[in-house]
Design an enzyme around this catalytic site. Structure first.
Site, PDB file in Angstrom:
ATOM      1  N   HIS A  58      44.792  47.555  37.624  1.00  0.00           N
ATOM      2  CA  HIS A  58      45.481  46.953  38.782  1.00  0.00           C
ATOM      3  C   HIS A  58      44.539  47.057  39.986  1.00  0.00           C
ATOM      4  O   HIS A  58      44.674  47.966  40.804  1.00  0.00           O
ATOM      5  CB  HIS A  58      46.789  47.711  39.028  1.00  0.00           C
ATOM      6  CG  HIS A  58      47.720  47.050  39.995  1.00  0.00           C
ATOM      7  ND1 HIS A  58      49.086  47.051  39.830  1.00  0.00           N
ATOM      8  CD2 HIS A  58      47.498  46.384  41.153  1.00  0.00           C
ATOM      9  CE1 HIS A  58      49.661  46.408  40.838  1.00  0.00           C
ATOM     10  NE2 HIS A  58      48.712  46.000  41.663  1.00  0.00           N
TER      11      HIS A  58
ATOM     12  N   GLU B 184      46.503  43.234  36.327  1.00  0.00           N
ATOM     13  CA  GLU B 184      47.691  42.971  37.133  1.00  0.00           C
ATOM     14  C   GLU B 184      47.352  43.074  38.607  1.00  0.00           C
ATOM     15  O   GLU B 184      46.421  43.785  38.998  1.00  0.00           O
ATOM     16  CB  GLU B 184      48.822  43.941  36.766  1.00  0.00           C
ATOM     17  CG  GLU B 184      48.460  45.389  36.961  1.00  0.00           C
ATOM     18  CD  GLU B 184      49.562  46.350  36.547  1.00  0.00           C
ATOM     19  OE1 GLU B 184      50.287  46.077  35.574  1.00  0.00           O
ATOM     20  OE2 GLU B 184      49.685  47.400  37.203  1.00  0.00           O
TER      21      GLU B 184
ATOM     22  N   HIS C  43      56.644  50.625  34.681  1.00  0.00           N
ATOM     23  CA  HIS C  43      56.804  51.423  35.895  1.00  0.00           C
ATOM     24  C   HIS C  43      57.709  52.617  35.651  1.00  0.00           C
ATOM     25  O   HIS C  43      58.866  52.468  35.291  1.00  0.00           O
ATOM     26  CB  HIS C  43      57.322  50.630  37.097  1.00  0.00           C
ATOM     27  CG  HIS C  43      56.581  51.008  38.348  1.00  0.00           C
ATOM     28  ND1 HIS C  43      56.811  52.179  39.023  1.00  0.00           N
ATOM     29  CD2 HIS C  43      55.543  50.425  38.988  1.00  0.00           C
ATOM     30  CE1 HIS C  43      55.981  52.273  40.028  1.00  0.00           C
ATOM     31  NE2 HIS C  43      55.183  51.230  40.029  1.00  0.00           N
TER      32      HIS C  43
END
Ligand code: PXP
Length: 240
Positions: free
Chosen positions: A44, A71, A191
């Site tokens: 990320h 991401e 998450h």
């Protein structure tokens, strides 16, 4: 359905960056995650490169043997990075540059034209697309309309509510996954998934293609070792 474990290696990069050298070596970490059973590697990159750097993305691409998932918030720089690196999957996340971590899914109605345009660009380049989504039927219905291949269900509320009442915590995610599958979307999730809450999630969410896990997995690895930790996460996904 076999659910792939994609290990988010951002936290290893945070540790490396704390001292300015190359310890731990992100390339070696990614190779070892794969050797220990990870079926994907997630990064990320954020605009300030405080975890994964753009250069890491290009160094990782040629050495990975599993699915590479990048991401992030689709700024022009991020879009260029993904188009140049050509990962297996891109996951779009509406996180502000200063956000500590991603904490919300896309509003797929307010951002419909923006998402439609960039998702088409990624798909034209043979990059599978996923967008980060709250477990909300309307948002999921419009995720389909903007042309994403998959959604990634934001599991923060599940992880938060799970200790009090697992059934209550999971129900909206189960309904969302069933609906997403019915309208032809693939389903990822991520998450705050952990060794405590992952098995119950997997057992109750049909058609779960991939989970991406970073923070809890890295914390567990401090105590249990990386190899053992990855095996344990995979065992939670294989109970059913
Ligand atoms: N999915 C997305 C879109 C994320 O932004 C993150 C955190 O970077 C994760 C999954 C992984 O979350 P966690 O680090 O809590 O496992």
């Amino acid at each position: 359905m076999n659910t792939k474990l994609s290990v988010n290696i951002n936290k290893f990069a945070t540790l490396r960056n704390a001292r300015g050298g190359n310890n731990p070596d992100i390339i070696q970490i990614a190779k070892d995650c794969e050797r220990f059973g990870a079926e994907g590697i997630t990064v990320h990159p954020r605009p300030d490169e405080r975890h994964i750097r753009y250069a890491d993305v290009f160094a990782l691409k040629p050495i990975l043997t599993t699915e590479f998932n990048i991401e992030g918030n689709p700024t022009p720089e991020f879009i260029k990075l993904v188009l140049d690196a050509k990962p297996a999957q891109v996951t779009l996340v509406p996180d502000a540059p200063s956000a500590l971590t991603s904490d919300n899914g896309w509003d797929t109605i307010a951002n419909a034209s923006f998402l439609t345009e960039i998702l088409a660009e990624f798909r034209k380049n043979n990059i599978r697309t996923s967008i980060f989504i709250n477990p909300d039927k309307l948002m999921i219905e419009n995720a389909k309309k903007v042309g994403t291949d998959r959604i990634e269900l934001y599991t923060g509320s599940y992880a938060h509510d799970y200790p009090q009442n697992p059934q209550t915590a999971i129900s909206i995610f189960r309904e969302s996954a069933i609906f997403a599958h019915e309208i032809g979307l693939g389903i990822n999730a991520g998450h705050d998934l952990s060794l405590d809450n992952l098995a119950f999630f997997k057992q109750n969410i049909p058609h779960l293609a991939e989970v991406s896990i970073g923070h809890a997995l890295v914390c567990d690895a401090l105590y249990l070792g990386l190899q053992n930790t990855i095996s344990l996460y995979k065992s939670k996904l294989n109970l059913v």
